[in-house]
Enzyme design. Structure first.
Site, short mmCIF file in Angstrom:
data_model
loop_
_atom_site.label_atom_id
_atom_site.label_comp_id
_atom_site.label_asym_id
_atom_site.label_seq_id
_atom_site.Cartn_x
_atom_site.Cartn_y
_atom_site.Cartn_z
N GLU A 153 0.87 -1.32 -0.09
CA GLU A 153 -0.03 0.00 -0.14
C GLU A 153 1.05 1.29 0.09
O GLU A 153 0.60 2.44 -0.69
CB GLU A 153 -0.81 -0.23 1.09
N TYR A 160 1.43 6.71 -7.23
CA TYR A 160 0.48 7.95 -7.39
C TYR A 160 1.20 9.18 -7.32
O TYR A 160 1.13 10.14 -8.23
CB TYR A 160 -0.45 8.13 -6.54
N GLU A 226 -11.35 -2.74 -1.44
CA GLU A 226 -10.22 -3.33 -2.41
C GLU A 226 -10.77 -4.05 -3.56
O GLU A 226 -10.33 -3.89 -4.51
CB GLU A 226 -9.31 -4.03 -1.61
N GLU A 260 -3.63 -5.48 -5.71
CA GLU A 260 -5.11 -5.46 -4.93
C GLU A 260 -5.93 -6.76 -5.28
O GLU A 260 -6.58 -7.09 -4.36
CB GLU A 260 -5.88 -4.24 -5.56
N HIS A 263 -4.69 -8.87 -2.36
CA HIS A 263 -5.48 -8.23 -1.21
C HIS A 263 -6.64 -8.76 -0.80
O HIS A 263 -6.87 -9.25 0.09
CB HIS A 263 -5.31 -6.80 -1.06
#
EC number: 1.17.4.1
Length: 378
Positions: A153, A160, A226, A260, A263
């Site tokens: 994460e 980003y 998620e 993700e 996850h």
């Protein structure tokens, strides 16, 4: 932890002057000094049995990895480590040109606001796993994968930020949109509300009501936050990529999406195991409330981000796909589908998760993950 930082600038107490060298002879060797009495050895402990491990409230030694009760959790950790990457490996040069010279105003609005939402969301996901979930797990094989998840994460947040820096966007303005844009803030506020109580260290999971709340919160973050919001949330950028635009950013998001996927799969597996171990049934009224809140927040967000449709993508398509993915997650969780009849209006979305594409070895790194593509989502 806070006590450490509170004392960071506190002057250290004055030191007691050291005794002269001749006075520091060990007492046991000094003439006429009796040796300290021997302390009894600590009693031996019983060996750890895999059967004593549990998702929460386990009785086994939390520091002893094996024998495994949940070998699948260890496999998640091994597979995640095969998927290592960093954002610096993907060129953003073409994206800089696309953003400033090819995107129209509606496309820039979509791109910027998707990025604005994601910047905060992954930090929130990191806090959820690191502060609310991981410390309540009582089997180390679960915690070890979640430690990797916390790192990932943070890696996504770096990604980003790398995109924002590469494009020369106003960082303060982009990062603050989650606070000042109601439609973005609504999703973050809902997630924070689901997180706050279960994050407390004194949240006793021996209490059945607390255990139920924890299960719902974990289901929300794994299956919706998620599994739906992230999985569906990258789609507007992928729609640009399919037209040859912002391909560097989209490739970054493909790497994130693959993380993700793992996850979400791990979280769903944990929730199902937790419900089985604890003989716990989720309240259908509260579960329905959870789906409805998530849908309403997503609809407001889609209406803002896609207030003007872009070529090949619209708010209506986004919401149709959200409901379809939500049904998929519900089936995986073993609960009723929240949106019966929802259709797969974007069949190409799953292809983005699979990353099955040819790459020129001398131009870019190989993007084929070794394990995630084998996951079944139906």
């Amino acid at each position: 932890m806070s006590a450490i930082f509170d004392d960071w600038d506190t002057p250290a107490p004055p030191r007691t002057p050291a005794a002269p060298a001749q006075d520091r002879t060990p007492a046991s060797s000094a003439a006429g000094t009796a040796a300290a009495p021997d302390r009894p050895a600590p009693a031996a402990l019983a060996p750890v049995r895999a059967a004593d491990k549990r998702i929460v409230n386990g009785k086994a030694d939390i520091n002893q990895l094996a024998p495994f009760r949940y070998p699948w959790a260890w496999e998640f950790f091994l597979n995640a480590n095969k998927n290592h990457w960093t954002p610096l490996e993907i060129s953003m040069a073409q994206d800089v040109h696309d953003y400033h010279h090819k995107l129209n105003a509606a496309e820039r609005h979509v791109f910027e606001n998707v990025l604005a939402y994601l910047t905060t969301s992954d930090i929130l996901a990191m806090r959820n796993i690191g502060l609310a979930v991981m410390e309540k797990m009582s089997a180390p094989e679960l915690q070890i994968y979640q430690a990797r998840q916390v790192y990932e994460e943070a890696l996504h947040t770096w990604t980003y930020q790398h995109c924002i820096e590469s494009l020369g966007l106003d960082q303060q303005e982009i990062y603050n949109r989650y606070r000042v844009v109601p439609e973005i803030h609504g999703k973050i506020a809902l997630a924070n509300r689901r997180l706050e109580r279960v994050m407390r260290s004194d949240f006793d999971l021996a209490n059945r009501d607390n255990l139920h709340e924890f299960a719902l919160s974990y289901l929300f973050f794994a299956g919706i936050f998620e599994g739906c919001w992230f999985y569906n949330g990258f789609t507007p950028i992928f729609a640009l990529q399919r037209r040859g635009l912002m391909k560097g950013t989209a490739e970054q998001l493909q790497y994130i999406m693959r993380d993700e996927v793992l996850h979400c799969a791990f979280g769903i597996r944990v929730v199902r195991q937790l419900l089985q171990e604890e003989n716990l049934a989720l309240d259908p009224v509260r579960l329905r409330e959870l789906w409805d809140e998530a849908e309403a927040a997503e609809a407001a967000y889609a209406g803002f981000v896609l207030r003007e449709p872009i070529l090949g993508y619209s708010a209506a398509l986004h919401m149709d796909q959200f409901r379809f993915i939500a049904n998929r997650r519900a089936r995986q969780l073993g609960v009723d589908e929240p949106f019966p009849g929802a259709r797969n209006v974007l069949p190409w979305l799953d292809e983005q998760a699979n990353l099955r594409k040819e790459k020129n070895f001398f131009e870019t790194r190989v993007t084929e993950y070794q394990t995630g593509g084998a996951l079944s989502w139906d």
